[in-house]
Design an enzyme around this catalytic site. Structure first.
Site, short mmCIF file in Angstrom:
data_model
loop_
_atom_site.label_atom_id
_atom_site.label_comp_id
_atom_site.label_asym_id
_atom_site.label_seq_id
_atom_site.Cartn_x
_atom_site.Cartn_y
_atom_site.Cartn_z
N ARG A 85 46.32 69.76 69.88
CA ARG A 85 44.90 69.36 69.82
C ARG A 85 44.71 67.87 69.89
O ARG A 85 43.59 67.38 69.75
CB ARG A 85 44.32 69.79 68.48
CG ARG A 85 43.98 71.21 68.44
CD ARG A 85 43.24 71.44 67.16
NE ARG A 85 43.43 72.81 66.82
CZ ARG A 85 42.46 73.65 66.57
NH1 ARG A 85 41.23 73.24 66.56
NH2 ARG A 85 42.72 74.89 66.30
N ARG A 118 30.86 85.95 63.16
CA ARG A 118 32.30 86.25 63.09
C ARG A 118 32.67 86.73 61.69
O ARG A 118 32.22 86.19 60.69
CB ARG A 118 33.13 85.01 63.42
CG ARG A 118 34.62 85.25 63.12
CD ARG A 118 35.54 84.29 63.77
NE ARG A 118 35.44 82.94 63.25
CZ ARG A 118 36.12 81.92 63.77
NH1 ARG A 118 36.92 82.10 64.79
NH2 ARG A 118 35.97 80.72 63.26
N ARG A 151 34.80 83.08 57.38
CA ARG A 151 35.67 81.92 57.20
C ARG A 151 34.90 80.79 56.54
O ARG A 151 33.75 80.56 56.87
CB ARG A 151 36.22 81.47 58.56
CG ARG A 151 37.69 81.86 58.74
CD ARG A 151 38.16 81.64 60.12
NE ARG A 151 38.13 80.25 60.56
CZ ARG A 151 38.63 79.83 61.72
NH1 ARG A 151 39.18 80.69 62.53
NH2 ARG A 151 38.56 78.56 62.06
N ARG A 162 33.85 70.19 63.64
CA ARG A 162 35.01 70.67 64.41
C ARG A 162 34.79 70.41 65.90
O ARG A 162 35.73 70.07 66.63
CB ARG A 162 35.24 72.17 64.15
CG ARG A 162 35.94 72.42 62.81
CD ARG A 162 35.60 73.78 62.24
NE ARG A 162 36.08 74.90 63.01
CZ ARG A 162 35.56 76.14 62.92
NH1 ARG A 162 34.56 76.38 62.10
NH2 ARG A 162 36.05 77.11 63.64
#
Ligand code: AP5
Ligand code: MG
Length: 205
Positions: A85, A118, A151, A162
């Site tokens: 990353r 999610r 999450r 992010r």
């Protein structure tokens, strides 16, 4: 086969990697998943990692690279999900002889909507979407019967952070692999089945 899957948060890296790994019998490693497991154990190390995850920041390069190298030791075929990353991480695995790199392309607006829906199982291994990829029984994992949870880093403010980190640190990695002629960009806004078929067609499998 040695595959890397990159892309912004919630772009479907894990979903595609899980399916490919099962079908092509590849070792699937997502550093993010392992880091979350460590946080769950509440070890001293886990508490330190938690600070980065909660803020949506990258865990220090040297630590994650070491983790990846340990996990991939003696593995001939693998899918790396969410690594490298940063350019530093990319250069650290220059010796790995990567076959292909997929970069999932999805906008921040779509991701924010997706991640609100999610759910993951308690083991962290299986991922669902409440409407697009729901479990057979509401709120329960198809594979291990654990309760589905959200999450901790799926809060809109953390998702935005992010994304910011992705733009700054990971876009240069994608350009790096493009220069190496290893890159294929995948339209991650298509439905999951179409994304999977596209990837498989590129892999000729
Ligand atoms: P990580 O766990 O890798 O998180 P991420 O990159 O933010 O990506 P996500 O796991 O959130 O999303 P995904 O792309 O896997 O999408 P998914 O398949 O779940 O990393 C977490 C943290 O760990 C980082 O913030 C950092 O702190 C640390 N970390 C990790 N790697 C690191 C590294 N290399 N260096 C340093 N630190 C590191 O899908 C998302 C949702 O959409 C699901 O609900 C799914 O069902 C659904 N979905 C999937 N595909 C589709 C589709 N085609 N259409 C509609 N919905 C879809
Ligand atoms: Mg993931």
């Amino acid at each position: 086969m040695r595959i890397i899957i990159l892309g912004p948060p919630g772009s479907g890296k894990g979903t595609i990697a899980e399916k490919l790994a099962k079908e092509l019998k590849l070792f699937h490693f997502s550093p993010g998943e392992l880091l979350r497991e460590e946080v769950q154990k509440q070890t001293t190390l886990g508490k330190e990692i938690k600070q980065y995850l909660d803020k949506g920041e990258l865990v220090p390069n040297a630590f994650v690279t070491q983790l990846v190298k340990l996990e991939l030791k003696n593995k001939k075929n693998f899918i790396l999900d969410g690594f490298p990353r940063s350019l530093e991480q990319a250069k650290d695995i220059d010796d790995l002889k990567i076959t292909i790199v997929f970069a999932m392309d999805v906008s921040e607006t779509i991701v924010l909507k997706r991640l609100a829906q999610r759910r993951i199982c308690a083991t962290g291994e299986h991922t669902y979407h409440r409407t697009i990829l729901p479990p057979k029984k509401k709120g329960i994992c198809d594979y291990d019967g654990t309760k589905l949870i959200q999450r901790k880093d799926d809060k809109p403010s953390t998702i935005k952070e992010r994304f910011k980190v992705y733009r700054k640190e990971t876009i240069p990695v994608i350009q790096y692999f493009k220069r190496k002629k290893l890159l294929d960009i995948i339209d991650g806004t298509q439905d999951p089945e179409t994304v999977y078929t596209t990837v498989k067609r590129i892999l000729h499998t």
